[in-house]
Write an enzyme that holds these catalytic residues in place. Structure first.
Site, PDB file in Angstrom:
ATOM      1  CG  ASP A 275      -2.313   0.628   0.832  1.00 20.98           C
ATOM      2  OD1 ASP A 275      -2.306   1.778   0.361  1.00 20.98           O
ATOM      3  OD2 ASP A 275      -3.345  -0.033   0.998  1.00 20.98           O
ATOM      4  CG  HIS A 326     -14.772  -1.448  -5.841  1.00 17.53           C
ATOM      5  ND1 HIS A 326     -15.759  -1.661  -4.907  1.00 17.53           N
ATOM      6  CD2 HIS A 326     -13.710  -0.964  -5.142  1.00 17.53           C
ATOM      7  CE1 HIS A 326     -15.315  -1.318  -3.711  1.00 17.53           C
ATOM      8  NE2 HIS A 326     -14.089  -0.895  -3.827  1.00 17.53           N
TER       9      HIS A 326
END
EC number: 2.1.1.-
Length: 424
Positions: A275, A326
């Site tokens: 991340d 998404h």
């Protein structure tokens, strides 16, 4: 031809009775019966299935027995409930009510520095949804099982605050965003831009402030503990033990909540959680604070990495993208997937854990409405939408001619499906 009303009422009433009977029988076998039902993900499969079926049948009965003419009344109530929950969270009422015992409205209003009459109004509306309760003849305030959980569970508290301070204000700007930008696909022309008066993308906005980055990561970790999003569904969606001591690269893995769940269930797997650097720094601290067994933490390492850069971990067993793609329009999703392909070995797979929108009415309404809600949330924050299976196929086909979706599975009760991609 649709069932007549009497047939529908009979069918759902029978389902309620049958499912409730299964759950009641199970509860009677327990030494200490709980005051509320545990998550369907933590009980035997048959009991979890009965809970899901009971919830769906009860939901359908509720709507069948409501007068359609009262739809605006019901929506008004729902809106005010949301507003009251936000109010209570903002003034930290859950943490001010004693975990055990009671407190008077007057004392509570003084502690929160809010008007006594408003406190009563908001609390009593919340009580109709089983948030808090009144105790004793003088009307003392006490926790219900739900509000006690909200006050004592840090993950749920994070999600509650994020909902109150970010999700709710963003949703209220949905009409204005459409009126201003109509069918815009730009990532910086969203309801979130209007709600927080900024000109960047949502991810630009949170990256500008380390506190926002951490807040977002914490909220995502919190969401992953709720039934429809629970990471335990990921464990049941694939035979992870078949990977032996393979490496799972958890891309955009935030605080590592998915990897931790998998590591606890599959003792041979190793994990790399990737991340942004700010998230990684905070996540390492949080992992240490949790004091998990060394047998789990020794197999998890964190790595700063951008989704759009070439994947540095070569030949991993799985490259996991859980609720990542998404957030991005098709072209960006394609770029993310293309960044992985050069790193893949002959047995590597890409796992996409995301919503696959169903045909309307093809799955239980209690599950479909969560998916539809997420669909709108995405649009309000990023101008993207959840995807159908055909949408996912179209994206994968543009990544690499060799990459194909080999398998799709959705665990009962989960709103996320697992799409397994392989090079063939």
């Amino acid at each position: 031809m649709a069932d007549c009303l009497s047939s529908q009422l009979e069918r759902y009433a029978n389902q309620v009775a049958s499912s409730a009977g299964i759950i009641i029988s199970h509860l009677k076998t327990l030494k200490d019966e709980p005051s509320t039902l545990p998550s369907e993900t933590t009980v035997p499969t048959a009991i979890g299935t009965a809970q899901l079926q009971l919830a769906e049948a009860a939901f359908q009965l509720l709507h069948l027995t409501r007068d359609p003419g009262n739809v605006l009344t019901n929506l008004t109530v729902d809106l005010q409930v949301i507003s009251s929950v936000r109010w209570l969270l903002h003034f930290e009422i859950p943490s001010l009510v004693p975990q055990e015992g009671t407190i008077s409205y007057q004392e509570l209003s003084c502690l929160a520095n809010v008007p006594d009459n408003l406190l009563r109004s908001h609390l009593r509306l919340a009580m109709t949804c089983h948030l808090f309760q009144e105790s004793g003849p003088t009307g003392m305030v006490a926790h219900s099982a739900v509000s006690r959980k909200l006050a004592s569970d840090p993950s749920l508290a994070y999600w509650g605050q994020y909902f109150a301070n970010t999700v709710f204000p963003t949703a209220t700007q949905s009409v204005n965003a459409t009126a201003t930008w109509a069918d815009s696909k730009q990532l910086n022309e969203t309801a979130h831009n209007l709600a927080f008066d900024h000109r960047g993308t949502f991810f630009d906005y949170i990256a500008q402030d380390p506190a926002r980055t951490v807040e977002f990561a914490n909220s995502m970790r919190a969401v992953s503990t709720t039934g429809p999003f629970d990471t335990c569904h990921l464990c049941k969606s694939f035979d992870w033990s078949s990977l032996g001591d393979g490496v799972v690269v958890d891309m955009g893995g935030s605080t590592g909540h998915a990897s931790i769940t998998l590591a606890e269930s599959f003792p041979s797997l190793r994990f790399v959680v990737q991340d942004l650097p700010d998230v990684v720094s905070d996540s390492i601290k949080r992992l240490e604070e949790r004091q998990l067994p060394l047998s789990v933490t020794s197999r998890i390492r964190f790595q700063g990495h951008s989704l759009f850069h070439l994947q540095p971990v070569k030949g991993a067993a799985v490259y996991l993208l859980r609720q990542i793609l998404h957030d991005w329009p098709n072209q960006e999703a394609i770029k993310i997937l293309r960044s992985i392909v050069p790193a893949m070995g002959p047995k590597s797979r890409i796992f996409i854990a995301d919503i696959v929108l169903p045909k309307t009415g093809s799955i239980p309404a209690t599950e479909e409405r969560v998916m539809r809600c997420n669909d709108l949330l995405l649009h309000q924050f990023t101008n993207t939408l959840e995807r159908t299976f055909e949408d996912w196929q179209a994206i994968v086909s543009r990544v690499d001619d060799r990459l194909q979706i080999q398998h799709v599975y959705r665990d009962p009760g989960s709103i996320l499906s697992l799409l397994v991609l392989e090079i063939v």
